[in-house]
Design a protein around this motif. Structure first.
Motif, PDB file in Angstrom:
ATOM      1  N   GLU A  14     -17.011 -40.182  -3.473  1.00  0.00           N
ATOM      2  CA  GLU A  14     -17.386 -39.029  -4.294  1.00  0.00           C
ATOM      3  C   GLU A  14     -16.953 -37.736  -3.637  1.00  0.00           C
ATOM      4  O   GLU A  14     -16.458 -36.820  -4.300  1.00  0.00           O
ATOM      5  CB  GLU A  14     -18.900 -39.007  -4.537  1.00  0.00           C
ATOM      6  N   LEU A  15     -17.128 -37.655  -2.337  1.00  0.00           N
ATOM      7  CA  LEU A  15     -16.729 -36.464  -1.594  1.00  0.00           C
ATOM      8  C   LEU A  15     -15.222 -36.232  -1.713  1.00  0.00           C
ATOM      9  O   LEU A  15     -14.771 -35.103  -1.921  1.00  0.00           O
ATOM     10  CB  LEU A  15     -17.144 -36.608  -0.128  1.00  0.00           C
ATOM     11  N   LYS A  16     -14.466 -37.310  -1.620  1.00  0.00           N
ATOM     12  CA  LYS A  16     -13.010 -37.205  -1.768  1.00  0.00           C
ATOM     13  C   LYS A  16     -12.627 -36.650  -3.138  1.00  0.00           C
ATOM     14  O   LYS A  16     -11.670 -35.886  -3.263  1.00  0.00           O
ATOM     15  CB  LYS A  16     -12.350 -38.580  -1.610  1.00  0.00           C
ATOM     16  N   SER A  17     -13.404 -36.997  -4.161  1.00  0.00           N
ATOM     17  CA  SER A  17     -13.071 -36.541  -5.508  1.00  0.00           C
ATOM     18  C   SER A  17     -13.243 -35.026  -5.657  1.00  0.00           C
ATOM     19  O   SER A  17     -12.682 -34.423  -6.571  1.00  0.00           O
ATOM     20  CB  SER A  17     -13.917 -37.272  -6.555  1.00  0.00           C
ATOM     21  N   PHE A  18     -14.007 -34.399  -4.766  1.00  0.00           N
ATOM     22  CA  PHE A  18     -14.168 -32.954  -4.783  1.00  0.00           C
ATOM     23  C   PHE A  18     -13.030 -32.244  -4.057  1.00  0.00           C
ATOM     24  O   PHE A  18     -12.895 -31.024  -4.165  1.00  0.00           O
ATOM     25  CB  PHE A  18     -15.487 -32.546  -4.118  1.00  0.00           C
ATOM     26  N   GLY A  19     -12.252 -32.994  -3.318  1.00  0.00           N
ATOM     27  CA  GLY A  19     -11.215 -32.381  -2.503  1.00  0.00           C
ATOM     28  C   GLY A  19      -9.863 -32.301  -3.181  1.00  0.00           C
ATOM     29  O   GLY A  19      -9.604 -32.939  -4.190  1.00  0.00           O
ATOM     30  N   SER A  20      -9.028 -31.477  -2.596  1.00  0.00           N
ATOM     31  CA  SER A  20      -7.637 -31.366  -3.016  1.00  0.00           C
ATOM     32  C   SER A  20      -6.765 -32.026  -1.966  1.00  0.00           C
ATOM     33  O   SER A  20      -7.206 -32.261  -0.831  1.00  0.00           O
ATOM     34  CB  SER A  20      -7.242 -29.888  -3.143  1.00  0.00           C
ATOM     35  N   LYS A  21      -5.526 -32.277  -2.298  1.00  0.00           N
ATOM     36  CA  LYS A  21      -4.605 -32.923  -1.367  1.00  0.00           C
ATOM     37  C   LYS A  21      -4.499 -32.093  -0.086  1.00  0.00           C
ATOM     38  O   LYS A  21      -4.325 -30.881  -0.137  1.00  0.00           O
ATOM     39  CB  LYS A  21      -3.228 -33.076  -2.011  1.00  0.00           C
TER      40      LYS A  21
END
Length: 67
Positions: A14-21
């Motif tokens: 879920e945390l990754k889904s908030f991030g950008s490349k």
């Protein structure tokens, strides 16, 4: 200084889904915390539980002024 925190795989995804490349977990968490703080401030400022309407405030002020 860095530290390690234990989170579940689900939370990590879920945390990754908030991030950008190219954004680190630290960057993501800083941004999410900033948004959460802003929201808390908005809720505090918009909380009307201890407020008085303008009409009531004027009434009270005029009443005190006349005393």
């Amino acid at each position: 200084m860095t530290t390690t925190i234990a989170i579940s795989t689900d939370i990590r995804e879920e945390l990754k889904s908030f991030g950008s490349k190219g954004e680190s977990y630290n960057d993501i968490l800083k941004r999410v915390l900033a948004i959460a703080k802003e929201r808390q401030l908005q809720e505090l400022l918009l909380d009307e539980s201890d407020s008085v309407s303008v009409r009531d405030a004027l009434y009270r002020a005029l009443k005190r002024w006349r005393e």
